[in-house]
Design an enzyme around this catalytic site. Structure first.
Site, PDB file in Angstrom:
ATOM      1  N   CYS A 156      13.602  91.853 -15.056  1.00 18.21           N
ATOM      2  CA  CYS A 156      14.727  92.113 -14.142  1.00 18.21           C
ATOM      3  C   CYS A 156      14.486  91.502 -12.759  1.00 18.21           C
ATOM      4  CB  CYS A 156      14.970  93.608 -14.034  1.00 18.21           C
ATOM      5  SG  CYS A 156      13.491  94.552 -13.601  1.00 18.21           S
ATOM      6  N   HIS A 211      19.514 101.496 -14.915  1.00 14.20           N
ATOM      7  CA  HIS A 211      19.939 100.285 -14.202  1.00 14.20           C
ATOM      8  C   HIS A 211      20.943  99.557 -15.099  1.00 14.20           C
ATOM      9  CE1 HIS A 211      20.005  97.241 -11.274  1.00 14.20           C
ATOM     10  NE2 HIS A 211      18.789  96.738 -11.379  1.00 14.20           N
ATOM     11  N   ARG A 261      23.437  88.384 -13.227  1.00 12.55           N
ATOM     12  CA  ARG A 261      23.759  89.646 -12.555  1.00 12.55           C
ATOM     13  C   ARG A 261      25.138  89.554 -11.900  1.00 12.55           C
ATOM     14  NH1 ARG A 261      20.183  93.041 -10.760  1.00 12.55           N
ATOM     15  NH2 ARG A 261      22.006  94.403 -10.868  1.00 12.55           N
ATOM     16  N   ARG A 316      23.084 102.465  -4.948  1.00 16.55           N
ATOM     17  CA  ARG A 316      21.692 102.271  -5.384  1.00 16.55           C
ATOM     18  C   ARG A 316      20.829 103.285  -4.656  1.00 16.55           C
ATOM     19  NH1 ARG A 316      17.543  97.230  -5.891  1.00 16.55           N
ATOM     20  NH2 ARG A 316      18.868  96.967  -7.702  1.00 16.55           N
ATOM     21  N   ASP A 324       8.620  94.821 -16.633  1.00 17.03           N
ATOM     22  CA  ASP A 324       9.097  95.174 -15.285  1.00 17.03           C
ATOM     23  C   ASP A 324       7.858  95.520 -14.461  1.00 17.03           C
ATOM     24  OD1 ASP A 324      10.613  96.049 -13.109  1.00 17.03           O
ATOM     25  OD2 ASP A 324      11.190  97.952 -14.022  1.00 17.03           O
ATOM     26  N   GLN A 346      22.019  95.775 -14.695  1.00 19.63           N
ATOM     27  CA  GLN A 346      20.955  94.830 -15.036  1.00 19.63           C
ATOM     28  C   GLN A 346      20.962  94.518 -16.535  1.00 19.63           C
ATOM     29  OE1 GLN A 346      18.322  93.278 -13.064  1.00 19.63           O
ATOM     30  NE2 GLN A 346      18.143  92.137 -14.974  1.00 19.63           N
TER      31      GLN A 346
END
Ligand code: CP
Ligand code: NVA
Length: 330
Positions: free
Chosen positions: A270, A133, A315, A106, A229, A136
């Site tokens: 998310c 991502h 997740r 990440r 988001d 996700q």
């Protein structure tokens, strides 16, 4: 389906069938976990977890998924290792892949995770970059499948900064899965033209379409999934808040937008989310700009339309599916 040895760097690299396979595999793992069935299929393997940015969900999901599969994991945070300071990504990749069976990264640019993968001899997983991502959006579509029972043909609208990691990855996965994708935001937040063209081509093959609009009424019309988001992402400068609040407030998800969309709409995010001012940054924003709720109102976030905590749980199941599919020996 054989995904052994594959990297998981961006959704574009995966076919429709492969994505659907991973979602179904995640559902199988979820059922096993709910029924208390142990499944340590990857016993003896180990994963390195590189986090150059903060994380709650992604880190915990990788760690718990590793443990459930019988694997060990090592967390390498923004400080405490040689990465980037005394050692290049290329050298780090060769060192870690001589010790570990997989590497999660990440951080910042997509080019970094691609470079890591280029020099690694074991699968590399993108745990979030500025541009994408991918783990996700697998969880997002597991949540959607569980709720609606199907995916193809749904209408999905993303409100907010549609040029960043979430907007990009959602547009790609929608195109791949036959979901009509709308980015609803001011023009300057529209996604990169090249990616839009690519997704439009993919969408055509899957009988769906990509729409970019500034018009909120077009964005909410017949919408089944409303997604948003944060307005300023990790790694972006704090000085951007003022402009983002001004530009994006008309695109905040509130009950009015929910009511104007389809009768069976769900809300996804998310996370983490600024739906109140009860965090350090949330409080700073309230003090500075007088805004206590940003991309989503607390009312929507806490409502029955909101599936954000099921989404967060997913997740773990989806990350587990990715590791299993890419690491399991025949
Ligand atoms: N959604 C997500 O990636 O959350 P974290 O930043 O907590 O990992
Ligand atoms: N766009 C957000 C996503 C967090 C999961 C960020 O990059 O900070």
């Amino acid at each position: 389906m054989n995904l052994k040895g594959r990297n998981f760097l961006k959704i574009l690299d995966y076919s429709t069938e492969e994505i659907l396979y991973l979602i179904d595999l995640a559902l199988e793992f979820k059922n096993k976990k709910k029924n208390g069935i142990l499944h340590k299929e990857l016993n003896g393997k180990n994963i390195a977890l590189i986090f150059e940015k903060d994380s709650t969900r992604t880190r915990c999901s990788f760690e718990v998924a590793c443990s459930d599969l019988g694997m060990g994991s090592t967390y390498l945070g923004p400080t405490g290792s040689q990465i980037g300071k005394k050692e290049t990504i290329a050298d780090t990749a060769r060192v870690l892949s001589s010790i570990y069976d997989g590497i999660e990264y990440r951080g910042f640019g997509q080019d970094i995770v691609e470079e890591l993968a280029k020099y690694s001899s074991v699968p590399v997983y993108n745990g979030l970059t500025n541009e994408s991502h991918p783990t996700q959006v697998l969880a997002d579509f597991l949540t959607i499948k569980e709720h609606f029972g199907y995916i193809k043909g749904l209408n999905f609208t993303y409100f907010g900064d549609a040029r960043y990691n979430m907007g990009n990855s959602l547009m790609v996965i929608c195109a791949k899965l036959g979901v009509n994708y709308t980015a609803c935001c001011p023009k300057k937040y529209f996604p990169n033209e090249e990616l839009v063209l690519k997704c439009t081509e993919i969408a055509k093959e899957n009988n769906c379409k990509i729409t970019l609009t500034e018009d909120v009424s077009e964005g909410v019309k017949d919408c089944n999934v409303i997604y948003t988001d944060v307005w300023v992402s990790m790694g972006e400068d704090d000085s951007l808040w003022k402009e983002r609040i001004n530009d994006l407030m008309p695109y905040q998800i509130n009950m009015e937008k929910i009511k104007q969309s389809s009768s069976n709409v769900i809300f996804l995010h998310c996370l983490p989310s600024f739906h109140n001012a009860d965090t350090k940054i949330g409080k700073d924003i309230l003090d500075k700009f007088g805004v206590g709720e940003m991309e989503v109102t607390d009312e929507v976030f806490e409502s029955s339309y909101s599936k954000v905590f099921l989404e967060a749980e997913n997740r773990m199941h989806t990350i587990k599916a990715v590791m299993y599919a890419t690491l399991k020996d025949e």
